[in-house]
Design a protein around this motif. Sequence first.
Motif, PDB file in Angstrom:
ATOM      1  N   LYS A 131       0.320   3.997  -2.943  1.00  0.00           N
ATOM      2  CA  LYS A 131      -0.064   5.363  -2.590  1.00  0.00           C
ATOM      3  C   LYS A 131       0.943   6.365  -3.144  1.00  0.00           C
ATOM      4  CE  LYS A 131      -2.401   8.515  -0.278  1.00  0.00           C
ATOM      5  NZ  LYS A 131      -3.794   8.899  -0.634  1.00  0.00           N
TER       6      LYS A 131
ATOM      7  N   GLU B 215       0.824  -1.210   0.000  1.00  0.00           N
ATOM      8  CA  GLU B 215       0.000   0.000   0.000  1.00  0.00           C
ATOM      9  C   GLU B 215       0.862   1.265   0.000  1.00  0.00           C
ATOM     10  OE1 GLU B 215      -4.069   1.412   2.242  1.00  0.00           O
ATOM     11  OE2 GLU B 215      -2.851  -0.196   3.078  1.00  0.00           O
TER      12      GLU B 215
ATOM     13  N   GLU C 176      -5.977   4.518  -3.023  1.00  0.00           N
ATOM     14  CA  GLU C 176      -6.546   4.546  -1.677  1.00  0.00           C
ATOM     15  C   GLU C 176      -7.444   3.325  -1.490  1.00  0.00           C
ATOM     16  OE1 GLU C 176      -6.867   9.410  -1.191  1.00  0.00           O
ATOM     17  OE2 GLU C 176      -8.642   8.250  -1.749  1.00  0.00           O
TER      18      GLU C 176
END
Length: 405
Positions: free
Chosen positions: A144, A140, A150
């Motif tokens: 990002k 993640e 998201e």
Amino acid sequence: MSTFGTLFRVSTYGESHCASVGCIIDGCPPGLPLGQSDIQPQLTRRRPGQSALTTPRNEKDQVQIQSGTEFGYTLGTPIGLLVKNEDQRPHDYSEMDLYPRPSHADWTYLRKYGIKASSGGGRSSARETIGRVAAGAVAEKYLKMVHGVEIVAFVTSVGATHMPLSLNTESEEFQQFVNKVSREDVDSFLPVRCPDEESNKKMGEVIAEFRDKKDSIGGTVMCVIRNVPEGLGEPCFDKLEAKLGHAMMSIPATKGFEIGSGFRGTEIPGSRHNDAFVKKDDGRLGTKTNNSGGIQGGISNGEHIFFKVAFKSPATISQAQGTATYDGKDGTLEAKGRHDPCVVPRAVPIVEAMAALVIMDAVMIQQSRERGRALLDGAKKELSELEKKDVVAPEVGQGNVYGDE
């Protein structure tokens, strides 16, 4: 097996009551800023003992980075992540020597391997998901930073109590909700994590009711993934929704997966279900509605991806249950192990983690394809320029015009 992914590969290890659990991440790009503080928040959201509605097992679940980083950056080498099991009570599971617990994996593991963990659920325990959540936090961080992706999951039902918005994914109100819902919003509704005040309260009461009756109850978790690059997914057998379904159904206690309009889409005629293409405010081509859930033909189309995962009622309950011993004699079992009366509040970060692993792997696969095409286009352009100058391309085995021998 215990490994997930093609290019971004994650192998988890550990049983419910062994010394530690964790994972090895192979294929993480070098140069990613990464520290334990990037991983710990998601593990803290997953940890037991968060409230009176979760298992009382008291684990800090503090992550330790064992390898693969230096001076706060990834090296491109395997990343080892470790979390110690500190609150072990193997004596709580002495009944497993006599009885296969109803709806647990005791019997199936024994039939498969000829041996099983003597305490807890072994590899079938939710303790195994710690490695997934830790790896998902790493994936993640990259998603990002590079793509602005998201990922937000939240509880949409407990038992027969549903978050009303989640029942009509066609509505404009639902689309506006998934555009803006954040983890901060979700976590402001602890301990259940349903971002609807009235539903959250009712769900908490339902969980407490089953806990007090020494019983359990199931529920659903919805996940939305925003800013997903277009073109992710590998037809025909590795379609993006197929990979997401694979990932979600590998989580302990899952019993169902639906994406976009899901099963409700079977009740809607095509004239109403089809997602018409329109020009968006930012100039890109997109869809007016999103019944497809952000994926068409197994490939991401740039719209939000959203799906729902069903979790069954936890199998471990403190009621006495009629069952049979391993040799088939009738008996009564009353489990003593600690357990959640409902798993969905703690499943939220697990769903997010598995979504991150799927998208990260798909991004890396697509990047390799795009890089290969870019190199080929560059080579074609260079060859075309040479041909314009009447330079003949070499035959195979005779070297080439780029200076290689």
